[in-house]
Motif scaffolding. Structure first.
Motif, PDB file in Angstrom:
ATOM      1  N   ASN A 152     -29.979  27.276 -61.293  1.00  0.00           N
ATOM      2  CA  ASN A 152     -28.961  26.364 -60.798  1.00  0.00           C
ATOM      3  C   ASN A 152     -28.343  25.654 -61.986  1.00  0.00           C
ATOM      4  O   ASN A 152     -28.861  25.699 -63.113  1.00  0.00           O
ATOM      5  CB  ASN A 152     -29.544  25.375 -59.772  1.00  0.00           C
ATOM      6  CG  ASN A 152     -30.603  24.468 -60.358  1.00  0.00           C
ATOM      7  OD1 ASN A 152     -30.312  23.609 -61.196  1.00  0.00           O
ATOM      8  ND2 ASN A 152     -31.856  24.654 -59.908  1.00  0.00           N
ATOM      9  N   SER A 153     -27.206  25.009 -61.761  1.00  0.00           N
ATOM     10  CA  SER A 153     -26.420  24.443 -62.853  1.00  0.00           C
ATOM     11  C   SER A 153     -27.081  23.253 -63.520  1.00  0.00           C
ATOM     12  O   SER A 153     -26.712  22.884 -64.635  1.00  0.00           O
ATOM     13  CB  SER A 153     -25.041  24.032 -62.324  1.00  0.00           C
ATOM     14  OG  SER A 153     -25.175  23.057 -61.294  1.00  0.00           O
ATOM     15  N   VAL A 154     -28.052  22.629 -62.877  1.00  0.00           N
ATOM     16  CA  VAL A 154     -28.718  21.451 -63.442  1.00  0.00           C
ATOM     17  C   VAL A 154     -29.950  21.839 -64.255  1.00  0.00           C
ATOM     18  O   VAL A 154     -30.148  21.376 -65.382  1.00  0.00           O
ATOM     19  CB  VAL A 154     -29.103  20.464 -62.328  1.00  0.00           C
ATOM     20  CG1 VAL A 154     -29.934  19.308 -62.882  1.00  0.00           C
ATOM     21  CG2 VAL A 154     -27.852  19.944 -61.637  1.00  0.00           C
ATOM     22  N   GLU A 155     -30.772  22.696 -63.714  1.00  0.00           N
ATOM     23  CA  GLU A 155     -32.016  23.072 -64.389  1.00  0.00           C
ATOM     24  C   GLU A 155     -31.875  24.317 -65.258  1.00  0.00           C
ATOM     25  O   GLU A 155     -32.750  24.607 -66.073  1.00  0.00           O
ATOM     26  CB  GLU A 155     -33.112  23.323 -63.343  1.00  0.00           C
ATOM     27  CG  GLU A 155     -33.454  22.109 -62.515  1.00  0.00           C
ATOM     28  CD  GLU A 155     -34.390  22.456 -61.374  1.00  0.00           C
ATOM     29  OE1 GLU A 155     -35.605  22.215 -61.525  1.00  0.00           O
ATOM     30  OE2 GLU A 155     -33.915  22.972 -60.351  1.00  0.00           O
ATOM     31  N   GLY A 156     -30.811  25.084 -65.047  1.00  0.00           N
ATOM     32  CA  GLY A 156     -30.681  26.344 -65.757  1.00  0.00           C
ATOM     33  C   GLY A 156     -31.606  27.381 -65.142  1.00  0.00           C
ATOM     34  O   GLY A 156     -31.848  27.404 -63.924  1.00  0.00           O
ATOM     35  N   VAL A 157     -32.133  28.263 -65.977  1.00  0.00           N
ATOM     36  CA  VAL A 157     -33.116  29.237 -65.517  1.00  0.00           C
ATOM     37  C   VAL A 157     -34.424  28.496 -65.247  1.00  0.00           C
ATOM     38  O   VAL A 157     -34.949  27.802 -66.118  1.00  0.00           O
ATOM     39  CB  VAL A 157     -33.330  30.349 -66.555  1.00  0.00           C
ATOM     40  CG1 VAL A 157     -34.415  31.312 -66.072  1.00  0.00           C
ATOM     41  CG2 VAL A 157     -32.024  31.109 -66.795  1.00  0.00           C
ATOM     42  N   LYS A 158     -34.934  28.670 -64.037  1.00  0.00           N
ATOM     43  CA  LYS A 158     -36.118  27.919 -63.614  1.00  0.00           C
ATOM     44  C   LYS A 158     -37.261  28.878 -63.319  1.00  0.00           C
ATOM     45  O   LYS A 158     -37.169  29.720 -62.421  1.00  0.00           O
ATOM     46  CB  LYS A 158     -35.798  27.089 -62.366  1.00  0.00           C
ATOM     47  CG  LYS A 158     -36.940  26.222 -61.863  1.00  0.00           C
ATOM     48  CD  LYS A 158     -36.480  25.400 -60.665  1.00  0.00           C
ATOM     49  CE  LYS A 158     -37.565  24.485 -60.149  1.00  0.00           C
ATOM     50  NZ  LYS A 158     -37.103  23.666 -58.996  1.00  0.00           N
ATOM     51  N   GLY A 159     -38.308  28.773 -64.085  1.00  0.00           N
ATOM     52  CA  GLY A 159     -39.516  29.550 -63.836  1.00  0.00           C
ATOM     53  C   GLY A 159     -40.506  28.734 -63.035  1.00  0.00           C
ATOM     54  O   GLY A 159     -40.633  27.516 -63.225  1.00  0.00           O
ATOM     55  N   ARG A 160     -41.203  29.396 -62.141  1.00  0.00           N
ATOM     56  CA  ARG A 160     -42.149  28.677 -61.279  1.00  0.00           C
ATOM     57  C   ARG A 160     -43.330  29.582 -60.980  1.00  0.00           C
ATOM     58  O   ARG A 160     -43.168  30.776 -60.712  1.00  0.00           O
ATOM     59  CB  ARG A 160     -41.446  28.251 -59.987  1.00  0.00           C
ATOM     60  CG  ARG A 160     -42.377  27.712 -58.918  1.00  0.00           C
ATOM     61  CD  ARG A 160     -41.596  27.168 -57.745  1.00  0.00           C
ATOM     62  NE  ARG A 160     -42.344  27.268 -56.504  1.00  0.00           N
ATOM     63  CZ  ARG A 160     -41.987  26.749 -55.339  1.00  0.00           C
ATOM     64  NH1 ARG A 160     -40.857  26.064 -55.253  1.00  0.00           N
ATOM     65  NH2 ARG A 160     -42.717  26.912 -54.266  1.00  0.00           N
TER      66      ARG A 160
END
Length: 847
Positions: A472-480
């Protein structure tokens, strides 16, 4: 069904739809018709003179036979008709039409004839006059004619692989499972090689009374195959039970496979059916009139077949056997037949349903491999002189989830004699052996992963896999990365959690929870009863649930710009108690701190500059009651997928915010209510209606008001507003209605070219009323926070100027799984970033 749940079913149907690549050179296909009426005859045995190769006609009288060895003639035979020998004149491929002569005992006193080839009219038609007498006598012949009744009913429900390709079954990949495919049933339907894959048996004690009007079925015992912990056989049973509902010919509408068919003896039957007197016969010393029934419109949800009525002046249905026709748009159901027999009660001399057999052909394609289903119900010990005690009419909710009703083979021996084959009995042993194989256990873990997103490592499940990587535009690439414990770890305590990191905001997020089961059952299984504590630090879009995750690939594809997010720190304590009657009570406490992120700011209304508030903290207690009478669902290890039926689902939630409790900043009260219901409209399909309403008290910042759910993705959202932007509308009081109607092919089936595609049409409408009181309107200068804006242009609005309205029309079952909707927005078109038209997509199997 959702996309995740449908993955395994789609894979199974795709494999079964493969046609064997090694076809034989000599083949014969055709149709078998009654020699007098020229109507199709189902279940006719077709075999070569040597009886080495054979098949059976389907519900439309059609057959296809591949001959492994040269053959000169075929034999055709079925009960009530003469045996016929038909020559084969081609060594490659031949089509034939077979006229089978009848064999019956003719009675005196009734004129027999057929005007099938004349212009049909209800006027001066003896068949119609006779059927109107049957309709007039329905009330005295239906089950309601018995003042009291007690009887046992044995139910056997089976699924078979039909025509599973040999080259797949004999492959090296399935070599170790070959014992499953060796258990073929070639006697049930000659010419078909059926492999039993699912069997369930149930015995009910049934009680009925009209003084007062009431009935009840108490489960005495059950037995079904068990595919292991990752396959919800209870859910499979529920789905099949929803498809194979009880059929009562005396009802005006017969519900089968989620569709409503008009009964051949419905009050309005003569307007939709054509009736022909075929002959008079005697069976068990009972004089009967045989009628042939056929639809006026072959695309409509109507039956074709034979109806046998008593000639004793009571016009009672003695038996009937009918089928659907090939022109119907039934989705995955290629066709089905219904055969029911009635027996006479010795005390009242009235007739009751004693035997019912519903046979179904499932498949993705018109021909080829598929699934074959059958539900058989037999009635015994029918007694109308017994008056049931009041205690026997109390609903036993435990039978929906308690395993205490499981019974051994010996319990069902007396009921199986005529309805269970040797291969069906062997299927129980085969599935037990299958469960012990390590390769199968690993395969079920993979299937479970496709359905739930979790892969099981003994005591711990890792997942959901679809959340491991997002953007998303706020977190960028998000790994979980997430994991949870299961019942192998503990049947009392359950742990769940995840850890995530965003490459753009460079922040760690986490979630953790511990649940304590109060009924020694899994906290994910019905009925749930637990206490849970959780902590969450993560992002979300204002207006979405705290746990909202876009698990559908189409929902993850955005069609608009949204950079307004929240960082949340949430502590929760929840208590949930589901009662056996599908009433659920939830009590909760939540402390939440919200921080604006991305392009979102909390700008107090009173400030003239750009001074912002860094966060909002609330503490609230809540109580919720949910009632879903007769609810049915499929249960995975963590999720529950509701199976829609005609009963409503009602939810009421009360919330109270407490200032100064754990740094809470606001006092407020909120009430939210929702009711959902499906309405069946014969023959126009069904309508799903959802009504919502809510009220929030107090002068509050907009994040604490009702932010209506928008959709800026490419996927169709069945619950929110598909043409509303995120954070576009906010209310402190609102009421809305969502209407989705599926015509199930009612119009398309009447258009010559479209009906071959078997597409289905639908329409939808969303209307939302709402508004803000003066104390919460930014334009009055009284609101706590200014509304969000881009370049000083507001992007959030109230609904004080009238309702929000959108509507659309869609087509489903494109390429069997695709749905496309064209939507139009009618109001608030001057808001920024709004388009009056859009297209949304969806994926899913539809019956």
């Amino acid at each position: 069904m959702t996309l995740k749940q449908q993955t395994c079913f789609l894979l199974l149907f795709s494999i079964m739809a493969i046609t064997c690549a090694y076809a034989q050179e000599q083949s014969v296909e055709g149709v078998v018709l009654d020699s007098v009426t020229h109507t199709p005859i189902a279940h006719v045995s077709v075999f070569d003179a040597g009886k080495k190769q054979g098949t059976r006609t389907n519900a439309r009288g059609e057959f296809e036979l591949l001959l492994k060895a040269p053959c000169d003639s075929l034999v055709f035979f079925t009960s009530g008709y003469q045996r016929l020998l038909k020559a084969i004149t081609s060594r490659t491929h031949q089509k034939m039409t077979v006229l089978l002569p009848r064999q019956y005992e003719q009675l005196e006193g009734v004129t027999v004839g057929s005007n099938k080839h004349r212009h049909y009219s209800n006027k001066n038609n003896p068949a119609v006059d006779f059927i109107r007498q049957v309709i007039a006598h329905k009330q005295e012949n239906d089950m309601g004619a018995f003042r009291n009744a007690r009887f046992n009913s044995y139910e056997k429900l089976c699924l078979y692989l039909d025509g599973f390709p040999h080259w797949i079954a004999d492959s090296k990949l399935l070599k170790r499972y070959h014992f499953l495919f060796e258990n073929k049933d070639t006697t049930k339907y000659p010419g078909k090689e059926l492999t039993p894959v699912y069997i369930q048996e149930k015995l009910f004690h049934n009680y009925y009374s009209t003084d007062p009007d009431r009935k009840n079925s108490l489960l005495a015992g059950q037995k079904k195959v068990d595919y292991g912990e990752f396959i919800d056989t209870k859910g499979v049973s529920t789905i099949l039970g929803r498809l194979y509902e009880d059929i009562n010919i005396y009802d005006n509408a017969i519900v089968a496979f989620t569709r409503q068919f008009m009964s051949p003896i419905a009050d309005g039957g003569p307007a939709y059916y054509q009736y022909y007197i075929v002959d008079t016969v005697k069976e068990n010393n009972v004089r009967l009139l045989k009628l042939y029934v056929t639809p006026r419109n072959t695309n409509a949800l109507l039956f074709t077949g034979n109806l046998f009525i008593t000639l004793d002046g009571h016009y009672t249905v003695y038996k009937w056997n009918m089928h659907t026709n090939k022109h119907m748009n039934l989705g995955l159901v290629r066709g089905f037949t219904v055969t029911q027999d009635f027996s006479q009660d010795s005390a009242s001399h009235k007739y009751y349903l004693s035997h019912s057999d519903v046979v179904t052909d499932f498949g993705l394609t018109k021909k080829g491999s598929g699934l074959f289903g059958e539900r058989v119900v037999t009635v015994s010990d029918f007694n109308t002189t017994y008056r049931p005690a009041d205690s026997l009419f109390r609903k036993d909710w435990r039978m929906e989830y308690d395993t205490g009703y499981d019974r051994p083979d010996s319990f069902f021996t007396a009921y199986r004699e005529k309805v269970m084959t040797a291969s069906e009995r062997q299927a129980y042993a085969n599935i037990d052996s299958l469960n012990k194989m390590k390769s199968y256990q690993f395969a079920t873990k993979l299937v479970n992963m496709g359905a739930t997103g979790y892969f099981s490592f003994n005591k711990v499940d890792v997942g959901p896999l679809y959340t491991f990587l997002s953007y998303n535009s706020v977190e960028g690439v998000k790994g979980r990365f997430g994991a949870r414990t299961n019942s192998h770890f503990s049947k009392r305590y359950y742990l769940d959690g995840y850890l995530a990191y965003g490459t753009k905001d460079r922040q760690w997020k986490q979630f953790g929870s511990i649940a304590w089961s109060l009924n020694h059952r899994s906290v994910y299984q019905y009925p749930m009863h637990y206490v849970k504590f959780s902590y969450r630090h993560d992002t979300n879009i204002p207006g979405m649930d705290d746990e909202y995750v876009e698990s559908n690939i189409l929902m993850a594809i955005k069609t608009g710009t949204n950079n307004k997010y929240l960082y949340n720190y949430i502590y929760r304590l929840d208590y949930l108690h589901e009662f056996g009657n599908h009433i659920a009570i939830r009590l909760g406490f939540k402390n939440r701190q919200q921080l604006p992120a991305g392009g979102l700011y909390f700008l107090p209304q009173a400030t003239s500059g750009k001074d912002t508030t860094s966060s909002i903290t609330t503490s609230e207690i809540s109580a919720q009651i949910r009632w879903a009478p007769h609810e049915q669902f499929y249960q995975t290890q963590t999720d529950r997928y509701r199976i829609s039926n005609k009963y409503p689902v009602m939810t009421l939630t009360l919330t109270h915010g407490i200032r100064q409790l754990f740094k809470g900043q606001y006092n407020y009260n909120r009430i939210d209510a929702t009711i959902k219901k499906r309405f069946y409209v014969v023959p126009l399909g069904y309508t799903d209606v959802k009504a919502t309403g809510g009220w929030v008290t107090g002068r509050l910042p907009w994040p604490l008001l009702a932010i209506h759910e928008g959709n800026q993705s490419a996927g169709y959202n069945g619950t929110g507003y598909n043409m509303m932007n995120y954070l576009e509308f906010v209310s402190d009081h609102y009421a809305g209605i969502n209407i989705d109607h599926s015509f199930k092919g009612f119009f398309f089936d009447r258009i010559p070219l479209l009906k071959k595609l078997k597409w289905r049409e639908g329409v939808s409408c969303r209307i939302l009323w709402g508004g803000l009181r003066n104390e919460n309107k930014p334009v009055t200068g009284n609101a706590v926070f200014s509304f969000p804006a881009n370049n000083n242009v507001p992007t959030m609005f109230s609904l004080n100027n009238g309702p929000y309205i959108e509507a659309g029309a869609g087509i489903s079952r494109i390429f069997k799984v695709l749905r496309v909707d064209v939507l139009k927005r009618f109001t608030y078109l001057n808001n920024p970033g709004v388009s009056p038209w859009t297209i949304r997509w969806g994926l899913g199997l539809e019956l």
